[in-house]
Design a protein around this motif. Structure first.
Motif, PDB file in Angstrom:
ATOM      1  N   UNK A 114       0.828  -1.216   0.000  1.00 25.40           N
ATOM      2  CA  UNK A 114       0.000   0.000   0.000  1.00 25.40           C
ATOM      3  C   UNK A 114       0.859   1.261   0.000  1.00 25.40           C
ATOM      4  N   UNK A 115       1.588   1.479   1.070  1.00 21.94           N
ATOM      5  CA  UNK A 115       2.363   2.712   1.205  1.00 21.94           C
ATOM      6  C   UNK A 115       3.342   2.898   0.049  1.00 21.94           C
ATOM      7  N   UNK A 116       4.098   1.866  -0.279  1.00 23.65           N
ATOM      8  CA  UNK A 116       5.115   1.947  -1.340  1.00 23.65           C
ATOM      9  C   UNK A 116       4.868   0.872  -2.403  1.00 23.65           C
ATOM     10  N   UNK A 117       3.614   0.673  -2.762  1.00 27.53           N
ATOM     11  CA  UNK A 117       3.275  -0.324  -3.783  1.00 27.53           C
ATOM     12  C   UNK A 117       4.097  -0.055  -5.043  1.00 27.53           C
ATOM     13  N   UNK A 118       4.667  -1.097  -5.584  1.00 26.91           N
ATOM     14  CA  UNK A 118       5.424  -0.976  -6.817  1.00 26.91           C
ATOM     15  C   UNK A 118       6.921  -0.879  -6.633  1.00 26.91           C
ATOM     16  N   UNK A 119       7.402  -0.682  -5.405  1.00 31.93           N
ATOM     17  CA  UNK A 119       8.852  -0.587  -5.221  1.00 31.93           C
ATOM     18  C   UNK A 119       9.500  -1.965  -5.103  1.00 31.93           C
ATOM     19  N   UNK A 120       8.703  -2.976  -4.864  1.00 34.60           N
ATOM     20  CA  UNK A 120       9.240  -4.320  -4.634  1.00 34.60           C
ATOM     21  C   UNK A 120       8.190  -5.345  -5.011  1.00 34.60           C
ATOM     22  N   UNK A 121       8.611  -6.459  -5.563  1.00 33.92           N
ATOM     23  CA  UNK A 121       7.633  -7.496  -5.871  1.00 33.92           C
ATOM     24  C   UNK A 121       8.092  -8.891  -5.471  1.00 33.92           C
ATOM     25  N   UNK A 122       9.410  -9.161  -5.498  1.00 31.74           N
ATOM     26  CA  UNK A 122       9.912 -10.472  -5.105  1.00 31.74           C
ATOM     27  C   UNK A 122      11.406 -10.378  -4.816  1.00 31.74           C
ATOM     28  N   UNK A 123      11.871 -11.308  -3.997  1.00 31.41           N
ATOM     29  CA  UNK A 123      13.297 -11.333  -3.673  1.00 31.41           C
ATOM     30  C   UNK A 123      13.739 -12.767  -3.395  1.00 31.41           C
ATOM     31  N   UNK A 124      14.903 -13.106  -3.909  1.00 31.90           N
ATOM     32  CA  UNK A 124      15.540 -14.388  -3.642  1.00 31.90           C
ATOM     33  C   UNK A 124      16.492 -14.201  -2.477  1.00 31.90           C
ATOM     34  N   UNK A 125      16.373 -15.049  -1.471  1.00 33.37           N
ATOM     35  CA  UNK A 125      17.264 -14.970  -0.316  1.00 33.37           C
ATOM     36  C   UNK A 125      17.886 -16.340  -0.073  1.00 33.37           C
ATOM     37  N   UNK A 126      19.019 -16.327   0.599  1.00 36.07           N
ATOM     38  CA  UNK A 126      19.712 -17.565   0.925  1.00 36.07           C
ATOM     39  C   UNK A 126      19.842 -17.672   2.436  1.00 36.07           C
ATOM     40  N   UNK A 127      19.724 -18.898   2.924  1.00 40.86           N
ATOM     41  CA  UNK A 127      19.944 -19.112   4.359  1.00 40.86           C
ATOM     42  C   UNK A 127      21.304 -19.760   4.598  1.00 40.86           C
ATOM     43  N   UNK A 128      22.142 -19.757   3.558  1.00 42.74           N
ATOM     44  CA  UNK A 128      23.457 -20.372   3.661  1.00 42.74           C
ATOM     45  C   UNK A 128      23.477 -21.800   3.156  1.00 42.74           C
ATOM     46  N   UNK A 129      22.324 -22.437   3.137  1.00 42.79           N
ATOM     47  CA  UNK A 129      22.223 -23.817   2.674  1.00 42.79           C
ATOM     48  C   UNK A 129      21.344 -23.908   1.431  1.00 42.79           C
ATOM     49  N   UNK A 130      20.254 -23.182   1.437  1.00 45.03           N
ATOM     50  CA  UNK A 130      19.304 -23.212   0.336  1.00 45.03           C
ATOM     51  C   UNK A 130      18.788 -21.812   0.043  1.00 45.03           C
ATOM     52  N   UNK A 131      17.717 -21.777  -0.729  1.00 42.11           N
ATOM     53  CA  UNK A 131      17.128 -20.507  -1.134  1.00 42.11           C
ATOM     54  C   UNK A 131      15.637 -20.490  -0.822  1.00 42.11           C
ATOM     55  N   UNK A 132      15.121 -19.283  -0.722  1.00 43.23           N
ATOM     56  CA  UNK A 132      13.679 -19.050  -0.628  1.00 43.23           C
ATOM     57  C   UNK A 132      13.384 -17.779  -1.410  1.00 43.23           C
ATOM     58  N   UNK A 133      12.162 -17.696  -1.904  1.00 45.15           N
ATOM     59  CA  UNK A 133      11.714 -16.508  -2.615  1.00 45.15           C
ATOM     60  C   UNK A 133      10.544 -15.925  -1.845  1.00 45.15           C
ATOM     61  N   UNK A 134      10.681 -14.662  -1.474  1.00 44.74           N
ATOM     62  CA  UNK A 134       9.586 -13.925  -0.854  1.00 44.74           C
ATOM     63  C   UNK A 134       8.952 -13.073  -1.938  1.00 44.74           C
ATOM     64  N   UNK A 135       7.621 -13.062  -1.973  1.00 37.80           N
ATOM     65  CA  UNK A 135       6.943 -12.318  -3.030  1.00 37.80           C
ATOM     66  C   UNK A 135       5.652 -11.694  -2.530  1.00 37.80           C
ATOM     67  N   UNK A 136       5.200 -10.701  -3.285  1.00 39.04           N
ATOM     68  CA  UNK A 136       3.973  -9.971  -2.978  1.00 39.04           C
ATOM     69  C   UNK A 136       2.819 -10.659  -3.686  1.00 39.04           C
ATOM     70  N   UNK A 137       1.972 -11.294  -2.901  1.00 43.62           N
ATOM     71  CA  UNK A 137       0.840 -12.061  -3.432  1.00 43.62           C
ATOM     72  C   UNK A 137      -0.352 -11.173  -3.803  1.00 43.62           C
ATOM     73  N   UNK A 138      -0.237  -9.857  -3.615  1.00 42.15           N
ATOM     74  CA  UNK A 138      -1.351  -8.975  -3.974  1.00 42.15           C
ATOM     75  C   UNK A 138      -1.289  -8.534  -5.436  1.00 42.15           C
ATOM     76  N   UNK A 139      -0.231  -8.879  -6.104  1.00 50.26           N
ATOM     77  CA  UNK A 139      -0.062  -8.514  -7.518  1.00 50.26           C
ATOM     78  C   UNK A 139      -0.954  -9.379  -8.403  1.00 50.26           C
TER      79      UNK A 139
END
Length: 187
Positions: free
Chosen positions: A58-83
């Motif tokens: 809401x406040x900053x809609x459009x500045x971010x939509x998804x990100x790949x992160x690592x925990x040192x062993x594997x990966x996860x993707x965080x994403x905006x499900x409102x898109x």
């Protein structure tokens, strides 16, 4: 080391084949996630993240939509499900492309207009190219362009935006071939 477009196209074909897809099949990033052990996490599903969700949706809609992160062993993707679904497909597949291209995770950057992006613009461009090729196979984009079929129908077939389908039809070379053929016939 940069990956050229031909190598990215081959990699896209390999990824689709490994996922059991023919050129006529739509890519399912969630199926890829299950096969490869990379979790997709909608930020809306994170307990206690209401303030961050409000900020990004809401406040900053459009500045971010998804990100790949690592925990040192594997990966996860965080994403905006409102898109819109087509945007989520593109966002998730873009992050898949980073994994498949074996990009090194680097700190994210923020542009002057406040939008977030990866730490390496070259890798971001490679991921965009690879994701598009995974989502819409060149053979199909070329076929659509040669036959003069609308980009909108290609977009619906593969669950992508009209803009992405149009781009794939243009970069496939199909439109150039179709135009040359029409021009030859007109002479």
């Amino acid at each position: 080391m940069p990956i050229n477009k031909a190598a990215l196209a081959r990699l896209a074909g390999d990824i689709r084949t490994e996922t059991g897809l023919s050129p006529q099949d739509a890519f399912d990033p969630w199926e890829w996630s299950r096969r490869n052990g990379v979790k997709f996490v909608a930020i809306q599903s994170i307990p206690g993240a209401e303030e961050a969700v409000r900020y990004f949706t809401a406040t900053r809609f459009g500045v971010w939509s998804a990100a790949l992160v690592s925990d040192g062993v594997g990966h996860a993707v965080f994403y905006d499900d409102s898109r819109p679904r087509v945007r989520i497909m593109s966002d998730l597949t873009h992050e898949v492309a980073h994994v498949e291209a074996e990009h090194l995770l680097t700190p994210a950057w923020t542009s002057e207009d406040g939008k977030c992006g990866g730490g390496n613009r070259e890798q971001e461009e490679e991921a965009a190219e690879l994701a598009a090729a995974i989502l819409v196979p060149k053979e199909q984009a070329t076929l659509w362009a040669l036959r003069g079929w609308p980009a909108e129908s290609l977009a619906r077939k593969y669950g992508v935006s009209d803009k992405l389908a149009e781009w794939r039809m243009n970069v496939s070379g199909g439109r150039i071939i179709a135009n040359r053929t029409r021009n030859r016939r007109a002479r």
